[in-house]
Design a protein around this motif. Sequence first.
Motif, PDB file in Angstrom:
ATOM      1  N   HIS A   1      19.378  30.804  23.741  1.00 33.54           N
ATOM      2  CA  HIS A   1      17.931  30.731  23.561  1.00 33.54           C
ATOM      3  C   HIS A   1      17.343  30.521  24.948  1.00 33.54           C
ATOM      4  CE1 HIS A   1      14.181  29.774  21.321  1.00 33.54           C
ATOM      5  NE2 HIS A   1      13.915  29.109  22.423  1.00 33.54           N
ATOM      6  N   ARG A   2      16.578  31.491  25.437  1.00 31.76           N
ATOM      7  CA  ARG A   2      16.197  31.509  26.852  1.00 31.76           C
ATOM      8  C   ARG A   2      17.444  31.263  27.689  1.00 31.76           C
ATOM      9  NH1 ARG A   2      11.808  28.329  25.196  1.00 31.76           N
ATOM     10  NH2 ARG A   2      12.576  26.579  26.421  1.00 31.76           N
ATOM     11  N   LYS A   3      17.514  30.197  28.449  1.00 32.55           N
ATOM     12  CA  LYS A   3      18.684  29.992  29.305  1.00 32.55           C
ATOM     13  C   LYS A   3      19.658  29.008  28.668  1.00 32.55           C
ATOM     14  CE  LYS A   3      15.498  31.790  31.894  1.00 32.55           C
ATOM     15  NZ  LYS A   3      15.366  33.180  32.236  1.00 32.55           N
ATOM     16  N   HIS A   4      19.361  28.568  27.456  1.00 36.05           N
ATOM     17  CA  HIS A   4      20.176  27.508  26.867  1.00 36.05           C
ATOM     18  C   HIS A   4      21.252  28.067  25.946  1.00 36.05           C
ATOM     19  CE1 HIS A   4      17.231  24.546  28.313  1.00 36.05           C
ATOM     20  NE2 HIS A   4      16.343  25.460  27.987  1.00 36.05           N
ATOM     21  N   THR A   5      22.447  27.533  26.068  1.00 34.83           N
ATOM     22  CA  THR A   5      23.528  27.945  25.194  1.00 34.83           C
ATOM     23  C   THR A   5      23.525  27.071  23.946  1.00 34.83           C
ATOM     24  OG1 THR A   5      24.837  28.596  27.089  1.00 34.83           O
ATOM     25  CG2 THR A   5      26.022  28.233  25.034  1.00 34.83           C
ATOM     26  N   ILE A   6      23.682  27.714  22.800  1.00 36.35           N
ATOM     27  CA  ILE A   6      23.761  26.984  21.533  1.00 36.35           C
ATOM     28  C   ILE A   6      25.129  27.277  20.919  1.00 36.35           C
ATOM     29  CG2 ILE A   6      22.738  26.624  19.249  1.00 36.35           C
ATOM     30  CD1 ILE A   6      20.153  27.893  20.335  1.00 36.35           C
ATOM     31  N   ASN A   7      25.891  26.246  20.605  1.00 35.46           N
ATOM     32  CA  ASN A   7      27.134  26.409  19.870  1.00 35.46           C
ATOM     33  C   ASN A   7      26.873  26.021  18.415  1.00 35.46           C
ATOM     34  OD1 ASN A   7      29.844  27.119  21.039  1.00 35.46           O
ATOM     35  ND2 ASN A   7      29.103  25.749  22.684  1.00 35.46           N
ATOM     36  N   VAL A   8      27.264  26.886  17.485  1.00 36.21           N
ATOM     37  CA  VAL A   8      27.172  26.542  16.063  1.00 36.21           C
ATOM     38  C   VAL A   8      28.590  26.484  15.512  1.00 36.21           C
ATOM     39  CG1 VAL A   8      26.205  27.130  13.824  1.00 36.21           C
ATOM     40  CG2 VAL A   8      25.023  27.829  15.907  1.00 36.21           C
ATOM     41  N   PHE A   9      29.030  25.310  15.098  1.00 34.47           N
ATOM     42  CA  PHE A   9      30.350  25.168  14.504  1.00 34.47           C
ATOM     43  C   PHE A   9      30.195  25.261  12.987  1.00 34.47           C
ATOM     44  CE2 PHE A   9      30.194  22.857  18.490  1.00 34.47           C
ATOM     45  CZ  PHE A   9      31.304  23.364  19.166  1.00 34.47           C
ATOM     46  N   VAL A  10      31.024  26.066  12.357  1.00 31.66           N
ATOM     47  CA  VAL A  10      30.895  26.300  10.922  1.00 31.66           C
ATOM     48  C   VAL A  10      32.243  26.078  10.248  1.00 31.66           C
ATOM     49  CG1 VAL A  10      30.169  27.949   9.155  1.00 31.66           C
ATOM     50  CG2 VAL A  10      29.231  28.126  11.471  1.00 31.66           C
ATOM     51  N   TRP A  11      32.236  25.340   9.148  1.00 32.21           N
ATOM     52  CA  TRP A  11      33.444  25.188   8.348  1.00 32.21           C
ATOM     53  C   TRP A  11      33.048  24.895   6.904  1.00 32.21           C
ATOM     54  CZ3 TRP A  11      31.367  21.647  11.632  1.00 32.21           C
ATOM     55  CH2 TRP A  11      31.147  20.352  11.148  1.00 32.21           C
ATOM     56  N   PRO A  12      33.937  25.171   5.950  1.00 31.32           N
ATOM     57  CA  PRO A  12      33.595  24.932   4.553  1.00 31.32           C
ATOM     58  C   PRO A  12      33.560  23.433   4.259  1.00 31.32           C
ATOM     59  CG  PRO A  12      35.625  26.226   4.764  1.00 31.32           C
ATOM     60  CD  PRO A  12      35.287  25.727   6.110  1.00 31.32           C
TER      61      PRO A  12
ATOM     62  N   TYR B   1      38.364  23.694  17.202  1.00 32.79           N
ATOM     63  CA  TYR B   1      38.942  22.684  16.317  1.00 32.79           C
ATOM     64  C   TYR B   1      38.005  21.506  16.215  1.00 32.79           C
ATOM     65  CZ  TYR B   1      43.087  25.431  17.033  1.00 32.79           C
ATOM     66  OH  TYR B   1      43.952  26.478  17.078  1.00 32.79           O
ATOM     67  N   LEU B   2      37.730  21.092  14.989  1.00 31.00           N
ATOM     68  CA  LEU B   2      36.933  19.890  14.771  1.00 31.00           C
ATOM     69  C   LEU B   2      37.612  19.104  13.667  1.00 31.00           C
ATOM     70  CD1 LEU B   2      33.099  20.649  14.634  1.00 31.00           C
ATOM     71  CD2 LEU B   2      34.403  19.645  16.491  1.00 31.00           C
ATOM     72  N   GLN B   3      37.768  17.809  13.865  1.00 34.84           N
ATOM     73  CA  GLN B   3      38.318  16.967  12.809  1.00 34.84           C
ATOM     74  C   GLN B   3      39.636  17.533  12.264  1.00 34.84           C
ATOM     75  OE1 GLN B   3      35.978  14.109  11.108  1.00 34.84           O
ATOM     76  NE2 GLN B   3      35.986  14.213  13.321  1.00 34.84           N
ATOM     77  N   GLY B   4      40.446  18.064  13.163  1.00 33.92           N
ATOM     78  CA  GLY B   4      41.772  18.514  12.773  1.00 33.92           C
ATOM     79  C   GLY B   4      41.814  19.808  11.988  1.00 33.92           C
ATOM     80  N   ARG B   5      40.695  20.531  11.945  1.00 33.62           N
ATOM     81  CA  ARG B   5      40.783  21.829  11.277  1.00 33.62           C
ATOM     82  C   ARG B   5      40.188  22.933  12.158  1.00 33.62           C
ATOM     83  NH1 ARG B   5      38.458  23.781   6.292  1.00 33.62           N
ATOM     84  NH2 ARG B   5      38.850  25.669   7.480  1.00 33.62           N
ATOM     85  N   THR B   6      40.607  24.158  11.900  1.00 28.92           N
ATOM     86  CA  THR B   6      40.075  25.277  12.659  1.00 28.92           C
ATOM     87  C   THR B   6      38.683  25.622  12.132  1.00 28.92           C
ATOM     88  OG1 THR B   6      42.318  26.094  12.765  1.00 28.92           O
ATOM     89  CG2 THR B   6      40.598  27.591  13.475  1.00 28.92           C
ATOM     90  N   VAL B   7      37.754  25.775  13.019  1.00 30.51           N
ATOM     91  CA  VAL B   7      36.391  26.102  12.616  1.00 30.51           C
ATOM     92  C   VAL B   7      35.927  27.325  13.405  1.00 30.51           C
ATOM     93  CG1 VAL B   7      35.868  23.684  12.148  1.00 30.51           C
ATOM     94  CG2 VAL B   7      35.260  24.656  14.361  1.00 30.51           C
ATOM     95  N   ALA B   8      34.894  27.974  12.892  1.00 31.76           N
ATOM     96  CA  ALA B   8      34.289  29.081  13.628  1.00 31.76           C
ATOM     97  C   ALA B   8      33.246  28.506  14.578  1.00 31.76           C
ATOM     98  CB  ALA B   8      33.634  30.050  12.657  1.00 31.76           C
ATOM     99  N   ALA B   9      33.232  28.982  15.804  1.00 30.12           N
ATOM    100  CA  ALA B   9      32.161  28.600  16.718  1.00 30.12           C
ATOM    101  C   ALA B   9      31.376  29.865  17.059  1.00 30.12           C
ATOM    102  CB  ALA B   9      32.731  27.967  17.978  1.00 30.12           C
ATOM    103  N   LEU B  10      30.082  29.844  16.720  1.00 29.12           N
ATOM    104  CA  LEU B  10      29.218  30.976  17.053  1.00 29.12           C
ATOM    105  C   LEU B  10      28.366  30.566  18.235  1.00 29.12           C
ATOM    106  CD1 LEU B  10      28.135  31.780  13.418  1.00 29.12           C
ATOM    107  CD2 LEU B  10      29.738  33.086  14.817  1.00 29.12           C
TER     108      LEU B  10
END
Lengths: 191, 257
Positions: free
Chosen positions: B193-204, B180-189
Amino acid sequence: MPPVTHEQAPDPAGAHGYLSRREMDRFNECVLPYLDAAYNLAHYLIRDPHEAEDAVQEAFLRAIRHFAGFRGVDGRTWLLSIVRNTCFTQLRRRRSGANTIEFEEQMHSGDEQAGPETDLAHTIAVERLHEGLGQLAAEFREVLVLRELEGLSYKEIADVAGVPIGTVMSRLARARKQLSVVLAVQPGEGA
Amino acid sequence: MECREVLDRLTPFLDNELDPVASREVSRHLESCPTCAAAFARQKQLSETMRHGLEYQRAPELLRARVLRDVRAAGRGDAARAPRATGLAWRWVSVAASLVVVTGGVWLATSLPYMAARDGVIREAVSSHVRSLMANHLTDVASTDQHTVKPWFAGKLDFSPPVTDFAAAGDSLVGGRLDYLQGRTVAALVYRHRKHTINVFVWPDAHEAASIAATRQGFHVILEKHAGMAYCIVSDLNPIELAAFARKFTAAGAPPR
């Protein structure tokens, strides 16, 4: 340096009641996410999983006790500097049995020349790498881990280790040099 | 530059810590001097061997539990704590508050509404990122297969996030989850990368805007709006490599509709 002392804390070994609600939220945001980084550094410095865990827990207790004095923005270098100090104290306590190459800060002349070290085999077994790293002084392992695994800049490493940036650079140069020499020695040949 | 000077600078050159002028001189020298180039190749190879060969040691679960317990204990019993610390904290608050009053007025009038909105997104995204790492709730669907992750979102979201695995380029897909971001449901992918976690939040998001890079609490954030979608990318990966990832991610496609 620690701005707040708590001699009469209810739990002298722990950190009971040290953080206000707001400080705890901030601690959870700024410091706690670097638990993995803390353990990674401790693991490579101490080279014993159990002792490394103890060192990290102790470092977190110190971090909690001194958190009221943390005014910086970078929780990672702040935590890592506490972790490395805790680890070095622990290492000094058991220095006797260490079979590492003695640490010297000074460069020897010729250290920086394109040395006679042979080319590294293209694939070095991971155990050999660990073994080789283990022969280096902790001060050298520290800069290598912070640079190669943690990806810190020289400035950040300098903040963690509490040394000038120039020292970070020369330690890295010497650490890489020593490691390549150690790795070039065939297993069984060296000390 | 002489060989001697170049050899002295190989370490900071390798670590991208030389100033641009010196860095250019070193690379020019390396192009024409096989001896120095060989020395540099050896250093570079060793550095890469370490990066790939040494395992990033994550904290064991038991240690995590011990530390979390200590932190919780530290947060209890406010009564027992020295009042001095609180006094000090309040003094800082008042100093900070007066600074805000003085400098804030001008800034507020000009740029607040826009910046507040995007700051809110960045702040929430960083919090989500931290939570996902802490609570052992990184993914709802754990799969490195984009053809598993993408359909998983269908039926849970009113949009279809682009899901591509970049394992060949060093960024492997770990999975996805709802957030959830800014009160809406979003996709988190989630990528690694090597040992680092990357979160990508996607919404229209229909508004086009320039990409923004920011750093919060030591995490690097890139906010992109592209082809009707907003992407907020958060990681402790260094900003340069994160920017490269962001470029790859947005280039991989406008979402199929």
